[in-house]
Design a protein around this motif. Structure first.
Motif, short mmCIF file in Angstrom:
data_model
loop_
_atom_site.label_atom_id
_atom_site.label_comp_id
_atom_site.label_asym_id
_atom_site.label_seq_id
_atom_site.Cartn_x
_atom_site.Cartn_y
_atom_site.Cartn_z
N LYS A 170 0.82 -1.21 0.00
CA LYS A 170 0.00 0.00 0.00
C LYS A 170 0.86 1.27 0.00
O LYS A 170 0.35 2.35 -0.22
CB LYS A 170 -0.91 0.02 1.23
CG LYS A 170 -1.98 -1.04 1.20
CD LYS A 170 -3.11 -0.78 2.19
CE LYS A 170 -2.73 -0.94 3.62
NZ LYS A 170 -3.85 -0.87 4.56
N TYR A 171 2.16 1.10 0.27
CA TYR A 171 3.06 2.24 0.39
C TYR A 171 4.29 1.99 -0.47
O TYR A 171 4.78 0.88 -0.54
CB TYR A 171 3.50 2.43 1.85
CG TYR A 171 2.33 2.46 2.80
CD1 TYR A 171 1.62 3.63 3.02
CD2 TYR A 171 1.92 1.30 3.46
CE1 TYR A 171 0.53 3.65 3.87
CE2 TYR A 171 0.83 1.31 4.31
CZ TYR A 171 0.14 2.49 4.52
OH TYR A 171 -0.93 2.51 5.35
N ASP A 196 10.40 7.71 3.70
CA ASP A 196 9.12 7.28 3.15
C ASP A 196 8.13 6.86 4.23
O ASP A 196 6.94 7.16 4.15
CB ASP A 196 9.33 6.13 2.15
CG ASP A 196 9.93 6.61 0.84
OD1 ASP A 196 9.95 7.83 0.58
OD2 ASP A 196 10.40 5.75 0.07
N ILE A 197 8.61 6.19 5.25
CA ILE A 197 7.71 5.76 6.33
C ILE A 197 7.24 6.96 7.16
O ILE A 197 6.08 7.03 7.55
CB ILE A 197 8.37 4.67 7.21
CG1 ILE A 197 8.50 3.38 6.38
CG2 ILE A 197 7.56 4.41 8.48
CD1 ILE A 197 9.24 2.26 7.06
N THR A 252 4.17 8.65 5.90
CA THR A 252 2.87 8.00 6.13
C THR A 252 2.22 8.47 7.43
O THR A 252 1.02 8.30 7.60
CB THR A 252 3.01 6.46 6.21
OG1 THR A 252 3.71 6.10 7.40
CG2 THR A 252 3.67 5.89 4.98
N GLU A 253 3.02 9.00 8.36
CA GLU A 253 2.57 9.43 9.68
C GLU A 253 1.98 8.28 10.50
O GLU A 253 1.20 8.50 11.43
CB GLU A 253 1.59 10.60 9.58
CG GLU A 253 2.19 11.83 8.94
CD GLU A 253 1.26 13.02 8.89
OE1 GLU A 253 0.06 12.89 9.24
OE2 GLU A 253 1.73 14.10 8.49
N LEU A 254 2.36 7.07 10.17
CA LEU A 254 1.90 5.89 10.92
C LEU A 254 2.79 5.63 12.12
O LEU A 254 3.98 5.97 12.11
CB LEU A 254 1.91 4.65 10.02
CG LEU A 254 0.90 4.62 8.89
CD1 LEU A 254 1.25 3.52 7.90
CD2 LEU A 254 -0.51 4.41 9.44
N ASP A 278 2.06 0.13 9.81
CA ASP A 278 0.70 -0.23 9.40
C ASP A 278 0.33 -1.61 9.95
O ASP A 278 -0.25 -2.45 9.28
CB ASP A 278 0.51 -0.18 7.88
CG ASP A 278 -0.97 0.02 7.50
OD1 ASP A 278 -1.78 0.28 8.42
OD2 ASP A 278 -1.29 -0.10 6.31
N ASN A 332 -1.44 0.40 15.14
CA ASN A 332 -2.51 1.31 14.68
C ASN A 332 -3.60 1.48 15.73
O ASN A 332 -4.06 2.59 15.98
CB ASN A 332 -3.12 0.81 13.37
CG ASN A 332 -2.17 0.92 12.20
OD1 ASN A 332 -1.11 1.55 12.28
ND2 ASN A 332 -2.52 0.28 11.10
#
Length: 184
Positions: free
Chosen positions: A94-95, A108-109, A112-114, A170, A175
């Motif tokens: 998904k990313y 990159d991660i 995502t702000e995850l 993720d 989460n």
């Protein structure tokens, strides 16, 4: 398993998107990870983890920690069951994560702000750090860690790239837990 054989199998299973069982090792630590290799570079893989016929979140694993790669009759059976249960449609990246080096991965991660989980499974260090990625340095990251009660630390926790054996994002655990964090 010799490094060349590990690299060949990783490449093959990545290109064929096969369910794979990895034996990972750092120091005296040895662990098993299962899932689908979605992408790889010369130093890292992006894996979508599985557990008990569930498709889970994503992991970045340094290839240097992978000592054995398996895809045998047992793994083919699990893959067949996942397919018959209609779960293979959940296997996808998904990313977009640039797997060139830790800095590109973290950039990159972070976008995502995850919530992430950074782990060092070596017995002498043995840490599990969950929280928001707040800073990327040349040789480390800083994470706003929260503990098992969901309480945020006042200061960031530094994790050196050389110590990270697995980075998850993720992920269902991270989460959901991150929705209930508090500051003291």
């Amino acid at each position: 398993m010799k490094k060349e054989k590990v690299l060949q199998k990783l490449e093959k299973h990545c290109s064929e998107k096969r369910y794979t069982r990895l034996t990972r090792k750092k120091g005296t630590f040895e662990g098993i990870t299962t899932g689908f290799i979605l992408d790889k570079s010369s130093d890292f893989i992006l894996l979508q983890e599985t557990d008990e016929f569930r498709i889970l979140g994503y992991q970045i694993i340094p290839i240097r920690t992978i000592k054995h790669v398996r895809y045998n009759k047992n793994d083919k059976t699990i893959e067949r069951i996942l397919k018959e249960e209609g779960l293979l449609s959940e296997v996808k990246a998904k990313y977009k994560v640039d797997l060139t080096d830790w800095n590109s991965i973290m950039k990159d991660i972070k976008a995502t702000e995850l919530t992430i989980i950074s782990e060092c499974e070596h017995p002498k260090l043995n840490y599990f750090c969950i929280g928001l990625l707040t800073r990327i340095n040349k040789k480390s990251i800083s994470i706003r860690y929260f503990n098992a009660q969901g309480i945020l630390d006042k200061k960031n926790t530094k994790n050196n790239f050389e110590d990270i054996t697995k980075l998850s994002f993720d992920d269902r655990y991270a989460n959901i837990f991150s929705k209930y964090i508090t500051e003291k």
